[in-house]
Design a protein around this motif. Structure first.
Motif, mmCIF file in Angstrom:
data_model
loop_
_atom_site.group_PDB
_atom_site.id
_atom_site.type_symbol
_atom_site.label_atom_id
_atom_site.label_comp_id
_atom_site.label_asym_id
_atom_site.label_seq_id
_atom_site.Cartn_x
_atom_site.Cartn_y
_atom_site.Cartn_z
ATOM 1 N N GLN A 35 -11.845 14.887 -30.146
ATOM 2 C CA GLN A 35 -10.594 14.891 -30.980
ATOM 3 C C GLN A 35 -9.893 16.023 -29.567
ATOM 4 O O GLN A 35 -9.423 16.595 -29.610
ATOM 5 N N ALA A 36 -9.231 14.454 -29.554
ATOM 6 C CA ALA A 36 -8.124 14.961 -27.884
ATOM 7 C C ALA A 36 -6.606 14.825 -29.057
ATOM 8 O O ALA A 36 -6.179 13.883 -29.629
ATOM 9 N N GLU A 37 -5.897 16.371 -28.468
ATOM 10 C CA GLU A 37 -4.445 15.835 -28.457
ATOM 11 C C GLU A 37 -3.432 16.735 -27.711
ATOM 12 O O GLU A 37 -4.034 16.974 -26.695
ATOM 13 N N HIS A 39 -0.377 18.458 -26.667
ATOM 14 C CA HIS A 39 0.483 20.545 -26.943
ATOM 15 C C HIS A 39 2.254 20.535 -25.633
ATOM 16 O O HIS A 39 2.097 19.311 -25.385
ATOM 17 N N ASP A 62 -13.335 11.229 -24.733
ATOM 18 C CA ASP A 62 -11.956 12.080 -25.902
ATOM 19 C C ASP A 62 -11.148 10.698 -26.013
ATOM 20 O O ASP A 62 -10.747 11.090 -26.988
#
Lengths: 195, 541
Positions: A35-37, A39, A62
């Protein structure tokens, strides 16, 4: 089993809690997950997305390749359309119908709905209203959205529900119950809509 | 134990499990979560062995403090974003000259595609520049495993090592298996005991000592290359197609594998540790290749180097030759295109979608500061506002369009000074409290010493806002610092940035513009995000 999901929304809407719950569900059920998020700067009221991949086989990248996304889950209708190039030809869009207007040139709402309905598989729902109906606060709207996407996910309702209970357990039983109520409301809406 | 961790968290947990005594860092996307994870672990388990984990004032102080801890024989980690390496560079490069005593691992988090940064610099250049070993893990599990190996290698070879990661690795979660002992219990190393270096002369970098050390470092560098060839995370695997090999560096390996779920049909040199292992490159050449594709995040670092390592009859392609995009992060799709595989079918882009750029939060004090500054600045014909790195950089975008420059941490004050030296009036600097203590104080001293005619606005939100609200080094002492540096206390003006105070704020700025000398205006109100968080915490108690 392999599901590639894009979580979309506007910074601060709570897409990452959806990711946390799905991560928990995947891990408990012995599945692989990536799970790439996002920020940092991009969070400040701008568009945000997370690539979430769940699979029974090991996952390499990813990021999900374009045209391979099985489900776009979006907390905002225009944001769902932002990632349409990444959607697979038989993929699903599950999105909130409530626009988040924080820009002066936000397009016409009805036109956005029309674009969404033109795609082969779209579920659109007012997640905030459904959360309220279920007796949950507006912050639980993301769980309504997640519930609505369960039928497309090859994960059982019970598996996701247990993950919600675990993730929110730190915040007390009341919060757990309200989030599960929201999850169930979304799930029921989706099951009924697909009948 | 199996955990779902961000790349940053995997590195943090590995550092704890490797027995570090300190983590030293200044917040910076995408590296911040490494230090935060260690801080949270320490808070959650007060009975665990103590690890120093307070934020540092900047990356240079962080690097030097870690070197001091290493000198004492204890293990330390330093974390920063890629541009932080520029700030730490003096200490970093010279730490290769002193060498390490306790294990010393520096983590640099690069940001290709510039999700939250001002450039795309590639930290591997620093590794080569300092002549130390450097690692580039391809996945979260490898990052976790490599941290301990890096600490071991650092202690064995008495050398600091660099770990380079990128945004996609830092901010992506995957399952990570932690180390266990034979009896199934967690394998956590105790911290080192204090022991002084056994080569004390090497730590005094007088020219006579440094000349000796330099010879040794160059010899050691050869060994670093030999050892990286033996690292099981590096490998060359020949494929069916003997004519082609792909060098896949770090996470580029994942994008390659994504496109060949049933196995790659040509040779693959997986590269996750440097210096580039000549032995493996030799194996690749010996396998009969006539074409090599280099896939790497960042700049064409390996592509350039490998071209010089192999014969000119072998064609080398990559970002430099345009086979892969020269800028931006790689993706499974850009790698797919480079391999000339058919693109996946997609829906067309929907043109109804409009951009939704990031913006300052509603209720943010920087908004009120810019509203006042814009009005006063407009009263002069050619105002210039030199800004800095932080949330307030968003003042460049509508509706404010308030600033003219943003370059590096602290540059607002010194550029405003240089502009004033050149004849600019009025010359404004806008800098946040955390950026001011990071790199603004020395610039302010320059202003004082040359009596520069500048108005410096230190927009104080009592935190390091952009990275998520970490402690700010000068909180409660900003006026004292300015006065201590030599600013006339009569021209250090504090205001509260609220709409109801707009007239007062404008008047203060006007007065300070008209004062011929160094003025500091401090609009101070807590960051709206940390304010909300603190209110929530209070309610829960």
């Amino acid at each position: 089993m392999k599901k590639d999901i894009i979580l979309a929304g506007v910074g601060g809407q709570g897409i990452l809690s959806i990711a946390t719950v799905l991560g928990e569900a995947a891990l408990t059920n012995g599945l692989h997950i990536k799970q790439a998020e996002v920020h940092g700067m991009s969070q400040r009221g701008g568009d945000v997305q997370s690539n979430l991949r769940i699979s029974s086989e090991p996952i390499h990248s990813d990021l999900i390749p374009y045209g391979k996304v099985d489900i776009i889950m979006s907390l905002e209708p225009m944001e769902a359309l932002r990632y349409v190039q990444e959607l697979s030809k038989d993929g699903w869009i599950v999105t909130s119908s409530v626009p988040f207007v924080n820009i002066p040139n936000y397009p016409d709402k009805e036109e956005i709905y029309a674009h969404l309905q033109k795609l082969p598989h779209t579920v659109m729902l007012d997640v905030e209203a459904l959360a309220k109906e279920a007796g949950a606060p507006a912050q639980a709207a993301n769980m309504v959205l997640l519930g609505a996407a369960i039928p497309m996910m090859d994960l059982s309702y019970e598996a996701v529900r247990d993950a919600v209970a675990k993730v929110f357990s730190r915040k007390g039983q009341d919060i757990v119950d309200k989030n599960i109520a929201a999850l169930e409301a979304g799930y029921r809406h989706s099951v009924n809509a697909n009948r | 134990m199996k955990l779902l961790l961000l790349g940053d968290e995997a590195i943090a947990l590995a550092a704890i499990h490797s027995g570090i005594s300190g983590v030293y860092a200044y917040p910076g996307t995408p590296s911040t979560e490494i230090t935060e994870y260690i801080q949270n672990c320490q808070k959650a388990d007060p009975a665990s062995e103590r690890i120093f984990c307070k934020w540092c004032t900047n990356e240079k102080t962080a690097m030097e403090a870690a070197l001091g801890m290493s000198y004492m024989g204890k293990r330390a980690m330093v974390c920063m974003k890629h541009v932080g390496m520029n700030v730490a560079a003096d200490a970093f490069v010279n730490s290769a000259m002193t060498g390490a005593n306790g294990g010393l691992v520096v983590v640099a988090a690069d940001d290709p595609s510039m999700h939250s940064s001002q450039n795309e610099q590639d930290s591997r250049f620093y590794g080569r520049f300092a002549m130390i070993p450097y690692y580039e893990p391809s996945c979260q599990q490898e990052a976790y495993d490599m941290v301990r190996e890096a600490f071991d290698y650092s202690e064995k070879m008495k050398i600091p090592v660099l770990m380079r990661i990128t945004t996609r690795m830092a901010h992506s979660r995957a399952e990570v298996s932690t180390w266990t002992q034979k009896d199934g219990s967690e394998d956590i190393r105790p911290q080192n005991r204090i022991h002084f270096p056994d080569n004390p002369k090497q730590w005094i970098l007088l020219p006579a000592n440094s000349r000796v050390r330099n010879e040794q470092l160059i010899k050691d560098k050869k060994q670093f290359g030999l050892d990286s060839a033996e690292d099981p995370h590096n490998s060359f695997t020949p494929g069916e197609d003997r004519g082609l090999a792909i060098v896949a560096c770090g996470i580029a390996y994942n994008y390659l594998m994504e496109n060949f779920p049933k196995g790659v049909p040509c040779g693959v040199l997986k590269l996750t540790r440097y210096p580039i292992p000549r032995k493996l490159v030799g194996e690749m050449v010996a396998s009969g290749v006539h074409r090599v594709i280099v896939m790497e995040e960042g700049q064409p670092f390996v592509e350039d180097k490998i071209r010089g390592m192999i014969g000119s009859e072998i064609q080398v392609e990559g970002r430099l030759t345009g086979l892969l995009p020269r800028t931006g992060e790689l993706s499974p799709d850009s790698v797919r295109a480079a391999l000339h595989l058919n693109p996946h079918k997609t829906f067309p882009k929907d043109d109804i979608v409009v951009p939704r750029p990031p913006a300052l939060c509603q209720g943010c004090g920087h908004r009120d500061m810019y509203a006042a500054l814009n009005e006063v600045a407009a009263e002069y014909e050619n105002s210039r506002v030199f800004s800095d790195i932080g949330c307030y950089t968003l003042g460049a975008l509508p509706p404010f369009r308030a600033i003219h420059t943003t370059v590096d941490m602290g540059a607002s004050i010194t550029m405003a000074k240089g502009a004033a030296d050149a004849g600019q009036f009025p010359s404004f600097a806008v800098i946040g409290d955390s950026t001011f203590t990071h790199s603004g104080i020395t610039g302010l001293l320059d202003c004082v010493n040359s009596e520069a005619n500048v108005v410096i606005i230190i927009s104080d939100n009592l935190t390091t806002g952009m990275t998520g609200g970490q402690d700010s080094a000068g909180t409660g002492r900003i006026e004292g610092i300015c006065a201590g540096v030599g600013v006339d206390p009569a021209h250090i003006r504090v205001v509260v940035p609220l709409a109801k105070n707009m007239e007062e704020i404008k008047n203060v700025i006007r007065e300070e513009v008209e004062y011929k000398g160094v003025s500091v205006v401090i609009p101070r109100r807590e960051c709206i995000q940390t304010f909300k968080r603190h209110a929530k915490e209070k309610k829960q108690q």
